[in-house]
Motif scaffolding. Structure first.
Motif, short mmCIF file in Angstrom:
data_model
loop_
_atom_site.label_atom_id
_atom_site.label_comp_id
_atom_site.label_asym_id
_atom_site.label_seq_id
_atom_site.Cartn_x
_atom_site.Cartn_y
_atom_site.Cartn_z
N ASP A 1 0.81 -1.22 0.00
CA ASP A 1 0.00 0.00 0.00
C ASP A 1 0.85 1.27 0.00
N GLN A 2 1.98 1.23 0.64
CA GLN A 2 2.78 2.45 0.79
C GLN A 2 3.44 2.91 -0.51
N THR A 3 3.40 2.09 -1.56
CA THR A 3 3.95 2.54 -2.85
C THR A 3 2.86 2.71 -3.90
N ARG A 4 1.60 2.65 -3.48
CA ARG A 4 0.52 2.85 -4.44
C ARG A 4 0.40 4.33 -4.80
N LYS A 5 0.23 4.56 -6.10
CA LYS A 5 0.02 5.91 -6.62
C LYS A 5 -1.05 5.87 -7.69
N VAL A 6 -1.58 7.05 -8.02
CA VAL A 6 -2.53 7.18 -9.12
C VAL A 6 -1.80 7.81 -10.30
N PHE A 7 -1.77 7.09 -11.41
CA PHE A 7 -1.06 7.52 -12.61
C PHE A 7 -2.05 8.05 -13.65
N VAL A 8 -1.53 8.88 -14.57
CA VAL A 8 -2.39 9.55 -15.54
C VAL A 8 -1.83 9.38 -16.96
N LEU A 9 -2.73 9.07 -17.89
CA LEU A 9 -2.42 9.05 -19.32
C LEU A 9 -3.26 10.13 -19.99
N GLU A 10 -2.73 10.73 -21.05
CA GLU A 10 -3.44 11.79 -21.78
C GLU A 10 -3.48 11.48 -23.27
N ASN A 11 -4.62 11.80 -23.90
CA ASN A 11 -4.79 11.63 -25.34
C ASN A 11 -5.57 12.82 -25.87
N PRO A 12 -5.00 13.63 -26.80
CA PRO A 12 -5.68 14.83 -27.30
C PRO A 12 -6.66 14.55 -28.43
N SER A 13 -6.73 13.31 -28.91
CA SER A 13 -7.60 12.98 -30.03
C SER A 13 -9.08 13.05 -29.63
N ALA A 14 -9.94 13.36 -30.60
CA ALA A 14 -11.38 13.34 -30.34
C ALA A 14 -11.86 11.94 -30.03
N ASP A 15 -11.22 10.95 -30.62
CA ASP A 15 -11.55 9.54 -30.41
C ASP A 15 -10.43 8.91 -29.58
N PRO A 16 -10.73 8.42 -28.38
CA PRO A 16 -9.67 7.86 -27.54
C PRO A 16 -9.05 6.58 -28.10
N PHE A 17 -9.64 6.02 -29.16
CA PHE A 17 -9.05 4.87 -29.82
C PHE A 17 -7.99 5.28 -30.83
N GLU A 18 -7.88 6.58 -31.09
CA GLU A 18 -6.90 7.09 -32.04
C GLU A 18 -5.79 7.83 -31.32
N ASP A 19 -4.69 8.05 -32.05
CA ASP A 19 -3.55 8.79 -31.51
C ASP A 19 -2.91 7.99 -30.37
N LYS A 20 -1.84 8.52 -29.82
CA LYS A 20 -1.11 7.82 -28.77
C LYS A 20 -1.46 8.38 -27.39
N TRP A 21 -1.46 7.48 -26.42
CA TRP A 21 -1.63 7.89 -25.03
C TRP A 21 -0.26 8.24 -24.45
N VAL A 22 -0.17 9.40 -23.84
CA VAL A 22 1.09 9.91 -23.29
C VAL A 22 1.05 9.81 -21.77
N GLU A 23 2.08 9.25 -21.19
CA GLU A 23 2.16 9.15 -19.73
C GLU A 23 2.50 10.52 -19.13
N LYS A 24 1.66 10.95 -18.19
CA LYS A 24 1.87 12.24 -17.52
C LYS A 24 2.46 12.07 -16.12
N GLY A 25 2.83 10.84 -15.77
CA GLY A 25 3.39 10.59 -14.44
C GLY A 25 2.29 10.28 -13.44
N PHE A 26 2.60 10.48 -12.16
CA PHE A 26 1.62 10.20 -11.12
C PHE A 26 1.16 11.49 -10.46
N VAL A 27 -0.06 11.46 -9.96
CA VAL A 27 -0.64 12.61 -9.27
C VAL A 27 0.12 12.83 -7.97
#
Length: 316
Positions: A93-119
């Protein structure tokens, strides 16, 4: 030909289900081991039969290589974001974090997901979610504070962007009642926001996910309040959704909310187990319609038996 009825469960196994409706398309995510998968469908009752794509695979090692849990997809200012829990496989539990991916495409099935790190949460934690209120973006998560009397509690913080918190992490709910302490640990987790009738309903899961008594609790605040103020939140002293021995539904929780295709109905998405002491590996995804009480609060009713024939959402 489209069926006019269906039965739960929709996805088995299907832990930690999350559904997001964007215009006329539904998107689904569930916990899938070491990867993030996304389904999309024009219907809610057959979302599990929709197109599915693997968006991200966990690395072999590192801070987010293991225990990939509870992914949620959200759309903020025209961009897509996925929030998911992970850890290094070593620190529990002490190393659990919430991570975030970002995609600027209108369709989340398109383009690449970029890792934004952890909150940048103040505490290690899991089950991060976001909501917008009065033009600002807020983050709520289940954090592990230094409190020996319970496992996790709910914290809220304002966001300066969809992956960065600003200001304090404020405690708004901790396990207090016996129904929040079942299964060997005292737990508040899985927060999700439901905004309606000039109120904010923060629905969360209580007790351990493997316990028969895993259930949903609820915090309520007025929509004209300062949500960072813990005094703004009223906590319901009983579960708002819990097991039904009669219907053979145990451990209902870790939910989300969505609407029918025509927007006239509200639906709750959740996981549950079909046998007592069945364990977390037998969690399956279910959906059912819910209504509203005369005081403007949600009425989730009882979890439906898998033998119950359910009418498909309005507009399908």
């Amino acid at each position: 030909m489209m069926k006019d009825t269906f039965h739960n469960p929709l996805l088995d196994p299907g832990a930690d289900p999350w559904v997001y409706k964007d215009y006329d398309t539904y998107y689904l995510m569930v916990t899938r081991g070491t990867k993030l998968e996304l389904w999309k469908s024009k219907t809610l009752s057959e979302i599990h039969k929709g197109e599915c794509q693997t968006l991200w695979n966990a690395p072999a090692e590192g801070i987010n290589c293991a225990n990939i849990w509870a992914p949620e997809i959200h759309k903020v200012n025209g961009k897509w974001y996925i929030y998911f829990t992970a850890n290094d496989g070593l620190g529990d539990d002490q190393t659990r974090k919430v991570f975030v991916l970002e995609n600027p495409s209108a369709d989340p099935f398109e383009d690449k997901w970029v890792e934004k790190g952890f909150v940048n949460t103040e505490y290690p934690g899991l089950d991060g979610t976001i909501f917008q209120h009065k033009g600002d973006l807020y983050f709520v998560y289940a954090g592990y504070g230094n409190f020996p009397e319970y496992g996790s509690a709910l914290y809220i913080a304002k966001m300066e962007n969809p992956w960065t918190l600003t200001g304090p992490n404020v405690l708004i709910s901790k396990p207090e009642y016996e129904w929040e302490k079942q299964g060997g640990m005292a737990i508040n987790e899985g927060p999700v926001m439901l905004q309606r009738n000039h109120k904010l309903f923060l629905v969360y899961s209580a007790s351990t996910t493997w316990s028969d008594d895993y259930c949903l609790g609820m915090l309520t605040a007025s929509d004209d309040t300062d949500v960072i103020n813990p005094e703004a939140w009223y906590k319901t002293n009983q579960p708002v959704f819990k097991k039904s021995i009669e219907n053979e539904v145990y451990a209902p929780g870790h939910n989300g909310f969505t609407k029918s295709p025509d927007g006239t109905e509200d639906w709750i998405v959740y996981h549950a187990i079909s046998e007592s002491n069945g364990g977390s590996q037998k969690r399956s995804m279910r959906i059912q319609k819910f209504t509203w009480n005369s005081d403007g609060t949600p009425n989730f009713g009882n979890p439906l038996a898998t033998s119950t024939t359910i009418k498909v959402p309005s507009g399908e």
